[in-house]
Enzyme design. Structure first.
Site, PDB file in Angstrom:
ATOM      1  N   HIS A 103       3.095   2.874   7.050  1.00  0.00           N
ATOM      2  CA  HIS A 103       2.179   3.951   7.464  1.00  0.00           C
ATOM      3  C   HIS A 103       1.041   3.369   8.285  1.00  0.00           C
ATOM      4  CE1 HIS A 103       1.034   2.518   3.446  1.00  0.00           C
ATOM      5  NE2 HIS A 103      -0.228   2.730   3.790  1.00  0.00           N
ATOM      6  N   HIS A 105      -2.686   4.019   9.287  1.00  0.00           N
ATOM      7  CA  HIS A 105      -3.896   4.798   9.042  1.00  0.00           C
ATOM      8  C   HIS A 105      -4.556   5.021  10.406  1.00  0.00           C
ATOM      9  CE1 HIS A 105      -4.431   3.883   4.587  1.00  0.00           C
ATOM     10  NE2 HIS A 105      -3.651   2.865   4.919  1.00  0.00           N
TER      11      HIS A 105
HETATM   12  P1  5GP Z   1      -2.330   1.803   1.651  1.00  0.00           P
HETATM   13  O1  5GP Z   1      -3.327   1.500   0.575  1.00  0.00           O
HETATM   14  O2  5GP Z   1      -0.908   1.549   1.164  1.00  0.00           O
HETATM   15  O3  5GP Z   1      -2.603   1.150   2.977  1.00  0.00           O
HETATM   16  O4  5GP Z   1      -2.466   3.345   1.956  1.00  0.00           O
HETATM   17  C1  5GP Z   1      -1.937   4.337   1.143  1.00  0.00           C
HETATM   18  C2  5GP Z   1      -2.747   5.570   1.390  1.00  0.00           C
HETATM   19  O5  5GP Z   1      -2.050   6.671   0.870  1.00  0.00           O
HETATM   20  C3  5GP Z   1      -4.129   5.554   0.706  1.00  0.00           C
HETATM   21  O6  5GP Z   1      -5.144   5.667   1.700  1.00  0.00           O
HETATM   22  C4  5GP Z   1      -4.074   6.751  -0.237  1.00  0.00           C
HETATM   23  O7  5GP Z   1      -5.307   7.454  -0.297  1.00  0.00           O
HETATM   24  C5  5GP Z   1      -2.968   7.592   0.362  1.00  0.00           C
HETATM   25  N1  5GP Z   1      -2.258   8.402  -0.613  1.00  0.00           N
HETATM   26  C6  5GP Z   1      -1.819   7.995  -1.846  1.00  0.00           C
HETATM   27  N2  5GP Z   1      -1.163   8.991  -2.459  1.00  0.00           N
HETATM   28  C7  5GP Z   1      -1.185  10.059  -1.586  1.00  0.00           C
HETATM   29  C8  5GP Z   1      -0.658  11.394  -1.663  1.00  0.00           C
HETATM   30  O8  5GP Z   1      -0.029  11.815  -2.632  1.00  0.00           O
HETATM   31  N3  5GP Z   1      -0.895  12.190  -0.580  1.00  0.00           N
HETATM   32  C9  5GP Z   1      -1.574  11.764   0.514  1.00  0.00           C
HETATM   33  N4  5GP Z   1      -1.759  12.647   1.515  1.00  0.00           N
HETATM   34  N5  5GP Z   1      -2.083  10.501   0.622  1.00  0.00           N
HETATM   35  C10 5GP Z   1      -1.874   9.673  -0.421  1.00  0.00           C
END
Ligand code: 5GP
Ligand code: ZN
Length: 117
Positions: A103, A105
């Site tokens: 993903h 951001h």
């Molecule tokens: P990472 O920490 O892996 O780079 O980013 C994962 C992102 O997914 C985090 O910013 C978190 O807030 C988001 N996230 C986690 N669970 C959910 C969800 O159920 N729905 C949405 N829309 N975002 C989520």
């Protein structure tokens, strides 16, 4: 197999419509939705519909799809009228990756510090 949906993956469930999300854009190959815990006025996650664990795995397996993701990040920024924005790919738990489905951001709408925390 690379790119196949993974049963225990939250973002595969969002792609399949089994977990709700505020979707802002969708193409044949990507989905963009608002982060549930936004860190900026615009905080959108752009994901490939196919499952890869991180950005490098995606780029290795399917460079055209990696390019789709970056184009969609720009499209999100355009829709939110962002002149500048940040694209972040946390890669590995030590860098803050918590969901192991690639993903981007897309963060914008406020000033950004460098270096990031
Ligand atoms: P990472 O920490 O892996 O780079 O980013 C994962 C992102 O997914 C985090 O910013 C978190 O807030 C988001 N996230 C986690 N669970 C959910 C969800 O159920 N729905 C949405 N829309 N975002 C989520
Ligand atoms: Zn997945």
């Amino acid at each position: 197999m690379a790119g196949e949906p993974k049963d225990d993956c939250l973002f595969c469930k969002i792609v399949e419509g089994h977990v709700p999300a505020t979707i802002v854009r969708e193409t044949d190959t990507t989905v963009a939705f608002r982060d549930i815990n936004p860190q900026a006025p615009t905080h959108v996650l752009v994901i490939p519909k196919a499952h890869y664990k991180d950005a490098a795995a995606l780029a290795t397996a399917d460079p055209a799809l990696a390019a789709d993701l970056l184009r969609e990040a720009q499209a999100v920024a355009d829709e939110d009228k962002l002149e500048s924005y940040r694209i972040v790919f946390n890669t590995g738990a030590g860098a803050g990756q918590t969901v192991f489905h690639t993903h981007a951001h897309v963060l914008g709408g406020r000033g950004m510090q460098w270096p990031p925390g």
